[in-house]
Write a protein that holds these residues in place. Structure first.
Motif, PDB file in Angstrom:
ATOM      1  N   ILE A  13       0.845  -1.196   0.000  1.00 37.67           N
ATOM      2  CA  ILE A  13       0.000   0.000   0.000  1.00 37.67           C
ATOM      3  C   ILE A  13       0.882   1.248   0.000  1.00 37.67           C
ATOM      4  O   ILE A  13       0.640   2.197  -0.747  1.00 37.67           O
ATOM      5  CB  ILE A  13      -0.955  -0.002   1.217  1.00 37.67           C
ATOM      6  N   PHE A  14       1.919   1.238   0.828  1.00 36.93           N
ATOM      7  CA  PHE A  14       2.823   2.380   0.924  1.00 36.93           C
ATOM      8  C   PHE A  14       3.585   2.586  -0.387  1.00 36.93           C
ATOM      9  O   PHE A  14       3.736   3.726  -0.849  1.00 36.93           O
ATOM     10  CB  PHE A  14       3.797   2.168   2.090  1.00 36.93           C
ATOM     11  N   THR A  65      13.886  11.547   9.096  1.00 40.19           N
ATOM     12  CA  THR A  65      13.323  10.515   8.212  1.00 40.19           C
ATOM     13  C   THR A  65      12.144   9.841   8.878  1.00 40.19           C
ATOM     14  O   THR A  65      11.123   9.574   8.239  1.00 40.19           O
ATOM     15  CB  THR A  65      14.397   9.480   7.832  1.00 40.19           C
ATOM     16  N   ILE A  66      12.255   9.592  10.175  1.00 40.22           N
ATOM     17  CA  ILE A  66      11.143   8.966  10.906  1.00 40.22           C
ATOM     18  C   ILE A  66       9.944   9.909  10.927  1.00 40.22           C
ATOM     19  O   ILE A  66       8.821   9.496  10.631  1.00 40.22           O
ATOM     20  CB  ILE A  66      11.571   8.545  12.324  1.00 40.22           C
ATOM     21  N   TYR A  67      10.161  11.196  11.247  1.00 45.46           N
ATOM     22  CA  TYR A  67       9.073  12.182  11.237  1.00 45.46           C
ATOM     23  C   TYR A  67       8.387  12.204   9.872  1.00 45.46           C
ATOM     24  O   TYR A  67       7.161  12.112   9.771  1.00 45.46           O
ATOM     25  CB  TYR A  67       9.600  13.596  11.515  1.00 45.46           C
ATOM     26  N   ASN A  68       9.182  12.361   8.832  1.00 46.79           N
ATOM     27  CA  ASN A  68       8.627  12.473   7.481  1.00 46.79           C
ATOM     28  C   ASN A  68       7.903  11.201   7.064  1.00 46.79           C
ATOM     29  O   ASN A  68       6.834  11.256   6.442  1.00 46.79           O
ATOM     30  CB  ASN A  68       9.727  12.815   6.482  1.00 46.79           C
ATOM     31  N   THR A  69       8.477  10.062   7.402  1.00 45.97           N
ATOM     32  CA  THR A  69       7.846   8.792   7.030  1.00 45.97           C
ATOM     33  C   THR A  69       6.539   8.600   7.777  1.00 45.97           C
ATOM     34  O   THR A  69       5.538   8.168   7.190  1.00 45.97           O
ATOM     35  CB  THR A  69       8.805   7.607   7.284  1.00 45.97           C
ATOM     36  N   LEU A  70       6.515   8.938   9.056  1.00 47.38           N
ATOM     37  CA  LEU A  70       5.266   8.804   9.815  1.00 47.38           C
ATOM     38  C   LEU A  70       4.183   9.713   9.244  1.00 47.38           C
ATOM     39  O   LEU A  70       3.024   9.321   9.150  1.00 47.38           O
ATOM     40  CB  LEU A  70       5.498   9.085  11.298  1.00 47.38           C
ATOM     41  N   ASP A  71       4.569  10.926   8.825  1.00 47.45           N
ATOM     42  CA  ASP A  71       3.590  11.813   8.176  1.00 47.45           C
ATOM     43  C   ASP A  71       3.029  11.160   6.917  1.00 47.45           C
ATOM     44  O   ASP A  71       1.825  11.198   6.662  1.00 47.45           O
ATOM     45  CB  ASP A  71       4.225  13.167   7.823  1.00 47.45           C
ATOM     46  N   SER A  76      -1.235   8.175   4.041  1.00 50.86           N
ATOM     47  CA  SER A  76      -1.600   7.005   3.244  1.00 50.86           C
ATOM     48  C   SER A  76      -2.583   6.087   3.956  1.00 50.86           C
ATOM     49  O   SER A  76      -3.010   5.077   3.406  1.00 50.86           O
ATOM     50  CB  SER A  76      -0.341   6.209   2.871  1.00 50.86           C
ATOM     51  N   GLY A  77      -2.927   6.411   5.213  1.00 49.63           N
ATOM     52  CA  GLY A  77      -3.879   5.599   5.966  1.00 49.63           C
ATOM     53  C   GLY A  77      -3.259   4.405   6.673  1.00 49.63           C
ATOM     54  O   GLY A  77      -3.964   3.533   7.162  1.00 49.63           O
TER      55      GLY A  77
END
Length: 159
Positions: A13-14, A65-71, A76-77
């Motif tokens: 999905i990601f 990277t963690i912040y941006n990826t979690l956003d 993306s749900g």
């Protein structure tokens, strides 16, 4: 143990989401999915906790990277972001997410999830009263811990 099928589904999905956004598909981003989905379903984690967990496992990943990826995962749900009172943002996996509400202890900071059908009845009644189609809600109850020998209070004394 986490369901590897669930993790692979989340990654697919990601991957599709990133492709539609024209974003890069980096191994670091997918490692965040691994670690978020390895957590117990009812666990909430902040960026710092996830960063430390990943560093302890040998990942070389930045907080940014963690912040941006979690956003991206929220968009993306695949993750749900919560902001409880004065706490930093906490995240939980969302692929198997069933709506629930939260109780947060003011003293030990333990977060407990609960679901009560009466809340949905209230939501429907308020929708009728306000002539509104209520699509979602958020309920957080705050209280003081009265659990004798609470493990979380012991953990806080170490901080």
């Amino acid at each position: 143990m986490a369901d590897t099928v669930l993790i692979e589904k989340a990654k697919k999905i990601f991957e599709n989401y990133l492709a539609k956004q024209g974003s890069r598909k980096t191994p670091e981003r997918f490692s965040v999915i691994d670690e978020l989905y390895l957590l117990p379903e009812d666990e909430h984690i902040d960026v710092e906790g996830l960063f430390l967990k990943m560093r302890n496992k040998g990942y070389t990943i930045s907080r940014a990277t963690i912040y941006n990826t979690l956003d991206l995962l929220v968009e993306s749900g695949l993750a749900v972001k919560h902001q409880f009172k004065d706490k930093v943002a906490l995240y939980e996996q969302a692929l198997t997410y069933k709506h629930h509400d939260h109780h947060v202890c003011n003293q030990c900071r333990k977060i407990r999830e609960f679901s009560d059908p009466k809340i949905n009845e209230i939501k429907e009644a308020m929708g009728m009263e306000f002539q509104s189609s209520i699509s979602s809600h958020s309920l957080v109850l705050y209280g003081d811990c009265r659990i004798e020998n609470c493990e979380n209070l012991k953990d806080l004394s170490l901080v």
